[in-house]
Structure formats: structure tokens, C-alpha cells
Design an enzyme around this catalytic site. Structure first.
Site, PDB file in Angstrom:
ATOM      1  N   HIS A 286      -0.923   4.852   9.752  1.00 25.50           N
ATOM      2  CA  HIS A 286       0.456   5.341   9.874  1.00 25.50           C
ATOM      3  C   HIS A 286       0.427   6.700  10.570  1.00 25.50           C
ATOM      4  O   HIS A 286       0.683   7.732   9.943  1.00 25.50           O
ATOM      5  CB  HIS A 286       1.096   5.471   8.500  1.00 25.50           C
ATOM      6  CG  HIS A 286       1.061   4.220   7.669  1.00 25.50           C
ATOM      7  ND1 HIS A 286      -0.071   3.805   7.013  1.00 25.50           N
ATOM      8  CD2 HIS A 286       2.015   3.289   7.400  1.00 25.50           C
ATOM      9  CE1 HIS A 286       0.194   2.674   6.358  1.00 25.50           C
ATOM     10  NE2 HIS A 286       1.441   2.335   6.581  1.00 25.50           N
TER      11      HIS A 286
ATOM     12  N   HIS B 150      10.681  -4.124   2.936  1.00 28.62           N
ATOM     13  CA  HIS B 150      11.126  -2.731   2.873  1.00 28.62           C
ATOM     14  C   HIS B 150      11.564  -2.282   4.253  1.00 28.62           C
ATOM     15  O   HIS B 150      11.106  -2.791   5.262  1.00 28.62           O
ATOM     16  CB  HIS B 150      10.063  -1.789   2.298  1.00 28.62           C
ATOM     17  CG  HIS B 150       8.774  -1.645   3.064  1.00 28.62           C
ATOM     18  ND1 HIS B 150       7.943  -2.694   3.388  1.00 28.62           N
ATOM     19  CD2 HIS B 150       8.144  -0.528   3.539  1.00 28.62           C
ATOM     20  CE1 HIS B 150       6.864  -2.242   4.011  1.00 28.62           C
ATOM     21  NE2 HIS B 150       6.966  -0.933   4.132  1.00 28.62           N
TER      22      HIS B 150
ATOM     23  N   HIS C 142       0.826  -1.221   0.000  1.00 33.74           N
ATOM     24  CA  HIS C 142       0.000   0.000   0.000  1.00 33.74           C
ATOM     25  C   HIS C 142       0.859   1.270   0.000  1.00 33.74           C
ATOM     26  O   HIS C 142       0.527   2.264   0.663  1.00 33.74           O
ATOM     27  CB  HIS C 142      -1.007  -0.017   1.155  1.00 33.74           C
ATOM     28  CG  HIS C 142      -0.402  -0.158   2.531  1.00 33.74           C
ATOM     29  ND1 HIS C 142      -1.004  -0.880   3.530  1.00 33.74           N
ATOM     30  CD2 HIS C 142       0.732   0.342   3.073  1.00 33.74           C
ATOM     31  CE1 HIS C 142      -0.254  -0.809   4.638  1.00 33.74           C
ATOM     32  NE2 HIS C 142       0.792  -0.070   4.380  1.00 33.74           N
TER      33      HIS C 142
ATOM     34  N   GLU D 166       4.831  -5.714   8.067  1.00 36.21           N
ATOM     35  CA  GLU D 166       3.458  -5.434   7.623  1.00 36.21           C
ATOM     36  C   GLU D 166       2.818  -6.645   6.942  1.00 36.21           C
ATOM     37  O   GLU D 166       1.587  -6.784   6.943  1.00 36.21           O
ATOM     38  CB  GLU D 166       3.441  -4.299   6.586  1.00 36.21           C
ATOM     39  CG  GLU D 166       3.617  -2.915   7.151  1.00 36.21           C
ATOM     40  CD  GLU D 166       3.452  -1.850   6.058  1.00 36.21           C
ATOM     41  OE1 GLU D 166       3.268  -0.690   6.421  1.00 36.21           O
ATOM     42  OE2 GLU D 166       3.518  -2.182   4.849  1.00 36.21           O
TER      43      GLU D 166
HETATM   44 FE   LIG Z   1       2.177   0.561   5.704  1.00 34.62          FE
END
Ligand SMILES: [Fe+3]
Ligand SMILES: [Fe+3]
Lengths: 281, 132, 281, 132
Positions: A59, A193, A12, A240
Site C-alpha cells: 500500500h 470495503h 489484512h 483485493e
Molecule cells: Fe489491502
């Protein structure tokens, strides 16, 4: 009767939303990414789920360090796009599905998942970017959405096993809902990531591909993967991906892989996209 | 605050946002989050030091914020999703922030190039034992 | 090593706080109530726990319908008394125990309890009245407090079984904390009462006494009691008593009943007070 | 909103605050909660109708609030912990509110006396089948 018909996994990454919003999708950097999304877009256009349960994380938009819920389910009639520091994304308001959301909430709590019930929640890129990926730029989103927000930014995150079992409980909840409703479930975030620290920019494509293989065909193999393994192997933000396990848990043991696509890099991330269907669809 | 050794402390160049970081960085992060609101962005732009005075930050934290020392903010309890609000405020890309945190001479362009070449390799970056 | 040494159960009726704050404890209505609390006060003065984990519920003070967490644990250094509509109670600020609270939080999430981690939480009568009952009117509360806030006002509440198991997990978490710390755990709320509707004022003392017998000696017998049974038999607000099951779960299978006292009425409630100790203390 | 039959609907004189009540009473309850703040209490005291205009209430809900129809508020989605904020605002005791909701001629004094005599009996009050 309601049914979970399919699952979608997708990163996302906020830059994808920005590329859509600012018409950059045909630029050289973005073209292969958006081309790679096309088959998934076509699939959802044909499949037309009535409701999408979008498993995502906030976030620092709706929630702050004041209160971090492990699992929060959105029961509101609508959810506004959040201002993440650039002003809110100019995307349609997200329409909720309060009756089904409450039905699922009750079922989950009775099944001993300790949900937070949320009625006020601006939604950030974690939720709106997956909708943009699957639906492009419609006037209105063509489905109702039940946001399921998972804590992945505060250690400790829920275990992969807990996530997988939450998926199973969601399926059970949906299947006890009396109205005919086609439900898809999205797992979002990942793949590898790391945004922070001296190791920023870390990618582990090999690990991700193996993980995707297992997610599709042998989720039991990865549901006990430890937090430290995710942090170490897929980067501090790669954890995530546990949200994809919730999606996977809501599907059959044997699923059909309709589509799979990965691309590196999208921004600082190894992008992944996966469409799974239950066999009897 | 006792510092308990955790297995993830062995991962190089990585600041896991656990309870101990949370407690250290609470006000730093809450300051960053306040920049979600346009009115706060305007106030901070107008006078950074005056704006920061509202938050009970340590001197080190205040200095790291004013100097945009991204790595130092992490060390002082910053969470990347919060500190990145400040980078957004500055108009920085995620790649520029990544380059700045790499703690080398890397430029934003270098960082972008590294990503296009497949990202920072996992090999040699799994454990502090490897990097030493 | 830290240890859970004892458990306290007590109703947290706001009128008790008002009676303390306005010096009414010697009035005819209140005298037998406060006399009945004396042995528990003496016990805690001698026992001197370092930390009290207070399991309570918020009554539209810190949380609202915007977000209702099933289980929220307070990790802050302090918690201010809430304004519930009369101005905040003039009691000492509640000092937290952040390091132990974080230790417990991590352990609980790893054990697959889906906690909400809270750093900002004014505390209402649900938490401060039990402190007044046990400690009277000190300048400072003589212990650190870890607030554990349970949703009991939004249906569905967590199951009794889930509460009991949370207690067990809390005990495990405490016992893996390396510092010498004496921990007591309070379950608050109940016993039978109904504040709302045409049935307001309902009391079922017989059910309560049997339930207390079972809580002490055979908690397995009541941990599967259904929501509807609580609502029906103990009144719509009597279901608060599930919070005592968290306390009970944190203790030994066989416990010593140090003290037990009930009194009817206190305000609209059947008041209950219980002190339990682990046998090896 | 479909109305699903639940086993607790059989309990007489009891409004279980489930999802369906939550949805009906959301704004009514959020209004009540706002009275936690002194500044809001002052505003509401100054002009009740003007204050209520901030909340998207139904006409029935507005009427029930202005008339202090405690039972009607519950029927329209009120949660007792929220509606009691309004009773606190009015300086009412829990016994006065209990008497008012009993939907009989009960006075506060009667209600207090009932409590002192051991409370409302469970016998005859377990099920709507018993009370009819
Ligand atoms: Fe995220
Ligand atoms: Fe209570």
C-alpha cells in the site's frame, strides 16, 4: 518433497495490527473479532507450516507509482517492517525462504508467469497483519515467509482467472521442490470495503458470503468475475479479494473447510477469515 | 488526454485509479508517499507550502492538499492509499476520512455508527442510475 | 485506428552508440557497419512511424538486483538517457507516448500478461542505440517511443513462446486504439555474443543466419527454442534475441522482408539488422 | 544453498546468472552498480578499500575486486553487466575484459584479432564433454 498442505484467507486491515500492538484486543469493539480468530490460531499452532507463502499487496510502502508490478515475489533472506507513516510496526523481522523462493520463481517464469523478482522490500500491514492474526505476538515468526505481492491498487488489476492459474502454478512449483517442506499459502485482503469517495463505508456482506461459498466449493464460478463487478459490488478496495483466488488455486479441487469466520465491521471492512485444507492431509 | 468512457464510471461516489487518474495525480500521490519518511514528515510539518514547492503540482492540487479537501484530492488524481498518508500525518482515523469524503454533514461518530450498523448499504449505491 | 505497420530487429551494441557520438562512423572498422545500416535509415525516413515500441533490456542502469521485472512497460511522458558509468549519452530525451502506452498496458494485463508499469526509467544503450541506428543524430527523435523492457540478464528469462505471444497481444492492443497512429515495433539485442567467462568472444554466425531465416518465414519453428540452446549456441548474452520474437509476434504471419544485414564483428557481437513489413502496407 | 545440477552447467567457460549466482553475488554486483553515479566513482577512486567497506562482501570477493580478477568475480557471483561497470571505471574495453577472462595469455590485441577473424568458434565450445 515439499507440499502445499493448506490455505488461509484473511483480511489484512491495519487497525487489527494496531489493536494487537497497543493491547486493545480485549476491548469491547475488538473482543469478538479476536475471539473469532482463535480457532485459526490453534489450527496453525498444531499444523506448523515450515513456510508460508503470503499473497498480499503493498500500500504505497515498498513500491510507488514509479513502478507497479502485477506480481512480485520476494527472494530475500529477510524483509523489514515498513514505515507506513506511523513508524514501522514493532513486530519481528520477516525471515524469507530464498532457496524455495528462487525455485518457485524459476518454475513460474518457465510456466509463463511474468514475475518481478524482488530482493529489497519493506513489508507493510498487508503482510504483517495476517502474521499477527495467525501467530499473535511471538519473539520470532515461527515460519519462513515468501512474500508474493500483487498489484490491486492500480487499475487494471490481474484478472481473477490469472490469479487462480498463478495459484495452480505455485502448487506445481512447490511440489517439484526436493526438500521435505510443509507449505501453507495465505490469500489476504478483502472482503467488501470502500475507503474512498462519497461511497466510503460500503459493505456488501451478502455478496461476500456467497463469494466465500463459491471460493470454497466452486471457484470456477467466480474466477471470471469482472473487475467492474468487484468494484461495484464489493467496493473499490474489495477487489483485493482476487488474492484469495491465488491461494485457492494452489489447493485441491475439493477442499475441507476447517474454519470460517466473518465479522462486520472491522474498521471500514467486512472482515473474513477462512482455513482450508487439502483432503489428503 | 482523451477521456474514454468505461463501465466503472457508472459506479457512484467512486474514483477508480486507472491510467487517466494515474497521469493526473502522479505528483500529488508522490508527495503523499514521501510522508512515509520521518525526515519528510518533519519538514512538511515545519512548512507545508515550502515542502510542496518541491513537487510540480497544479494550483488546484496544492489548494486541495493545504485545505485537506479529501474528495477534491481524489478528483484531481489522488489514490486513497496515497492520500491516506496525509490523513495519517494529521492523526486522522479511516472513519474520519470516510466521513469527510461522504460529502454530507456526516461526522466521524456518524460514520462509525454507520459501520457498526453494517456499513453503507449496497442498495441504491450500485449505479448512478439508481442514485439519480 | 492505430496500426502496427512494421518491425525492426537490431543489435543494440553500446560501441555503436560510442561510434556515432564520437564521429567514428567513417573509420575503417565502422564504415561497412554504418553503410550496411543506410537502407534501414532510408526506409524509416520514408515510413515515418508516429510511435516506436522499442523492446529492449536494461543493463543494470534503471533497474538493479533489488527488483527485476520480466516485462516492464514505460508509460511516462519522457525518459532520460542513463549514466552507465561514462556519463549519459548526449542524445535527445526520449519522448514517451503515455496515452497509447496506458491503453496497451490495460489491454495486456486484461489479456493476462503480468506487466510492470513504469513511470521512472532512465534508458540505457539498449534503447538509445537502436534509435541512433535508425535515426542518426537528430535534434529531437522524430517519433514517440514506448519502451518495453524485458529481463534477459537474470536467469530465467521469459520463454520465446511467451515473448512471441506478448507480441501478438501488443498488436491486438494497438489495433484497438481509436486514434490514427502508425506504430513500428523494434526488437533489439543479439545476435550471438558472449561477453563473459573463458568462452568470451563466442560467435555462431551460421546459427544466427538460420535463426533469422526462421524468424522471418517460420517463427513457429524457433519459438520453443530452449534457454539452454540459446546459451549454448549463441553465447550467454545471445539469448537477448528472444526480444526479436516479441517484434515478430506483433506482425502478420506472412511478412515482407524489406531489408536484412549482418556483420561480424561489431565489438564482441555478430551484428544483425532486419526490417519487416506487414504485407498489406 | 544446495547446488542443483542444471543442463546449462555443461556449457564450458560460461557462468549463468541464475538464482544461485544471484544469491552469492548480490552485494558484489550492487557495489559494481553503484559506480553508475559520478559521486560514487569519485569516492571509489579516492579510496577503494574504504569504499568497499560499505558492502558486506566476502574476503574473496573483496580481493577479486581489488585485484581486478574478472574471472574470479564471475565465479563469486558476479554478473558481467555489473562487473563491466568496474571495467568501464578502469577505462577498459570489452575486448580487454574478454581477453582477461579467456584465462590464457591472450592480449587485448589477440582478442580483437580473434573477433575480426569471426570470433571464438562454436566448434569444440558447445559442451564440457568436447573440451575435455
Ligand atoms: Fe489491502
Ligand atoms: Fe543488451
Amino acid at each position: 518433497m515439499a507440499k502445499v498442505i493448506a490455505g488461509v484467507g484473511t483480511s489484512h486491515i491495519p487497525a487489527i495490527g494496531a489493536a494487537v500492538d497497543h493491547n486493545k484486543t480485549q476491548e469491547a469493539y475488538w473482543k469478538p473479532v479476536f475471539e473469532g480468530m482463535e480457532p485459526a490460531k490453534k489450527w496453525i499452532e498444531e499444523t506448523k507450516p515450515d513456510v508460508c507463502i503470503v499473497v498480499f499487496n503493498d500500500h504505497a510502502s515498498a513500491f510507488s507509482l514509479e513502478a507497479t508490478s502485477t506480481f512480485a515475489i520476494g527472494v530475500a533472506p529477510e524483509f523489514q517492517p515498513a514505515d507506513e507513516g506511523y513508524g514501522p510496526r514493532k513486530v519481528p523481522v520477516v525471515k524469507g525462504s530464498p532457496e524455495l523462493a528462487w525455485h518457485i520463481t524459476e518454475s513460474l517464469i518457465m510456466d509463463e508467469f511474468d514475475m518481478t523478482i524482488v530482493n529489497e522490500m519493506p513489508v507493510d500491514h498487508g503482510l504483517t497483519v495476517p502474521l499477527s492474526i495467525m501467530y499473535g505476538q511471538p519473539e520470532e515468526w515461527p515460519c519462513e515467509v515468501i512474500p508474493l505481492c500483487v498489484n490491486v491498487i492500480q487499475y487494471p488489476q490481474p484478472t481473477g482467472n490469472r490469479c487462480f492459474n498463478l495459484g495452480k502454478a505455485i502448487r506445481k512449483a512447490v511440489e517439484s521442490y526436493p526438500k521435505d517442506t510443509k507449505v501453507a499459502i495465505f490469500g489476504t485482503g478483502g472482503l467488501s470495503h470502500q475507503l474512498q469517495g462519497e461511497r466510503a463505508g460500503l459493505i456488501n456482506a451478502e455478496y461476500d458470503e456467497q463469494w466465500l461459498d463459491d471460493l470454497v466449493a466452486a471457484p470456477e464460478k467466480i474466477k471470471h468475475t469482472s473487475h467492474t463487478e468487484y468494484l461495484r459490488e464489493t467496493g473499490s478496495e474489495g477487489i483485493e479479494a482476487i488474492m484469495w483466488l491465488i491461494m485457492r488455486g494452489a489447493l485441491d479441487e475439493d477442499v475441507k473447510q476447517v474454519y470460517r469466520f466473518t465479522h462486520c465491521p472491522v474498521s471500514n471492512t467486512h472482515y473474513g477469515l477462512l482455513v482450508l485444507e487439502n483432503q489428503d492431509e | 488526454m482523451t477521456h474514454q468512457e468505461k463501465d466503472y464510471h457508472d459506479i457512484p461516489g467512486t474514483y477508480v485509479f486507472d491510467g487517466s487518474h494515474f497521469r493526473k495525480g502522479y505528483h500529488l500521490n508522490m508527495f503523499c508517499m514521501s510522508l512515509n519518511k520521518q525526515e519528510n514528515r518533519d519538514k512538511f510539518r515545519h512548512d507545508e507550502e515550502a515542502y510542496l514547492a518541491q513537487y510540480p503540482l497544479t494550483d488546484e492540487q496544492r489548494k486541495a492538499i493545504l485545505e485537506r479537501n479529501w474528495l477534491e484530492m481524489l478528483r484531481l488524481g489522488g489514490n486513497i492509499y496515497y492520500t491516506f498518508k496525509l490523513a495519517i500525518f494529521d492523526g486522522m482515523t479511516m472513519q474520519a476520512a470516510g466521513a469527510a469524503m461522504s460529502n454530507t454533514d456526516m461526522t466521524e461518530e456518524d460514520f462509525k455508527q454507520m459501520m457498526i450498523s453494517g456499513g453503507r448499504s449496497i442498495d441504491g449505491n450500485r449505479s448512478k442510475k439508481e442514485t439519480k
